[in-house]
Design an enzyme around this catalytic site. Structure first.
Site, PDB file in Angstrom:
ATOM      1  CB  SER A  97      40.791  70.731  54.276  1.00 18.89           C
ATOM      2  OG  SER A  97      40.918  72.068  54.705  1.00 18.89           O
ATOM      3  CG  MET A  98      46.618  71.875  51.815  1.00 15.78           C
ATOM      4  SD  MET A  98      48.131  71.880  52.822  1.00 15.78           S
ATOM      5  CE  MET A  98      48.414  70.111  53.002  1.00 15.78           C
TER       6      MET A  98
END
Length: 263
Positions: A97-98
């Site tokens: 994700s991030m």
């Protein structure tokens, strides 16, 4: 290289030490997460792989540290610590994700520093030139909590943030900072990575389609591989997916060693 050559820092924490690792895998947590997100993942690796995790400020033992809501600034700080490690370390990065975008930006800086990366694994995130249009970081806490519920494998586990305001006061500032880092990030065009990339995505991820994950191939001048898993955004936290995920990473890294030895 020996385990004593690997220095832990505020940003880098040992999750699985190894007395003489062939590869050091550094894992970047998702937004709002901490280094412990990868504890179970790390323990599945066998001899020859040391696993470190990145600890972002504003959580757990870094609760009092100032948040860094700029993704490229985080990448600068993490890359500086990695470049301080001995130059003979065979290094690979894994981010979800991030953490995938942050691992990519860190990889750029590590390569700019003259170091070679064995591989970059990016999970559950579109390619870096994707523009995030949401502005949840600028909105109320309810919006952040609702998005965490949307992405969670178990929304009930997030609902406690609505029921316990004191807990929300501890957790949500770091979440908001990470959302700001993601939502304000803009890719700076440049040369593709020299390191190969493996992109991983679930078949039911509401944030990333298989087609979006496929576009990571444009960001490496080397080999690219795409792997899909069942589940939602946090497919890698599902016990049924963990063996296949760690096996894929292990095989890929072992293959990279073999490729290098044949050159």
């Amino acid at each position: 290289m020996t385990a004593t050559d690997l220095t832990a820092t505020d940003w880098l924490r040992a999750l699985r030490p190894d007395p003489a690792p062939a590869t050091v895998l550094v894992c970047f947590p998702p937004g709002g997460g901490s280094v412990t997100a990868y504890r179970g993942f790390a323990q599945r690796f066998g001899s020859g792989t040391a696993v470190f995790g990145v600890q972002y400020p504003g959580r757990q033992d870094r609760l009092g540290d100032e948040h860094v809501p700029v993704l490229t600034e985080m990448a600068e700080r993490i890359a500086a610590d990695l470049l301080a490690w001995p130059g003979d370390i065979r290094l690979a990065l894994f981010g979800h994700s991030m953490g995938a975008t942050l691992a990519y930006e860190t990889a750029r800086r590590v390569e700019d520093g003259g170091r070679t990366l064995a591989r970059l694994f990016v999970s559950g995130r579109p390619a870096p030139d994707f523009t995030e249009t949401a502005r949840l970081h600028a909105g109320p806490d309810d919006g952040l909590i609702a998005d965490l519920e949307r992405l969670s494998n178990d929304p009930a586990s997030v609902r406690i943030l609505r029921e316990e305001p004191s807990l929300a006061e501890l957790v949500l500032p770091a979440v908001r900072s990470d959302y700001q880092a993601v939502e304000t990030y803009r890719h700076r065009p440049g040369a593709p990575l020299r390191a190969p990339i493996t992109a991983l995505v679930s078949t039911a991820d509401p944030t990333t389609t298989v087609e979006q994950a496929e576009r990571w191939r444009e960001f490496t001048a080397a080999e690219f591989e795409l792997a899909t898993f069942p589940g939602g955004h946090f497919y890698l936290d599902l016990p049924e997916n963990l063996p296949a995920l760690t096996d894929l990473v292990t095989r890929t890294l072992a293959g990279s060693v073999q490729d290098r030895s044949n050159r």
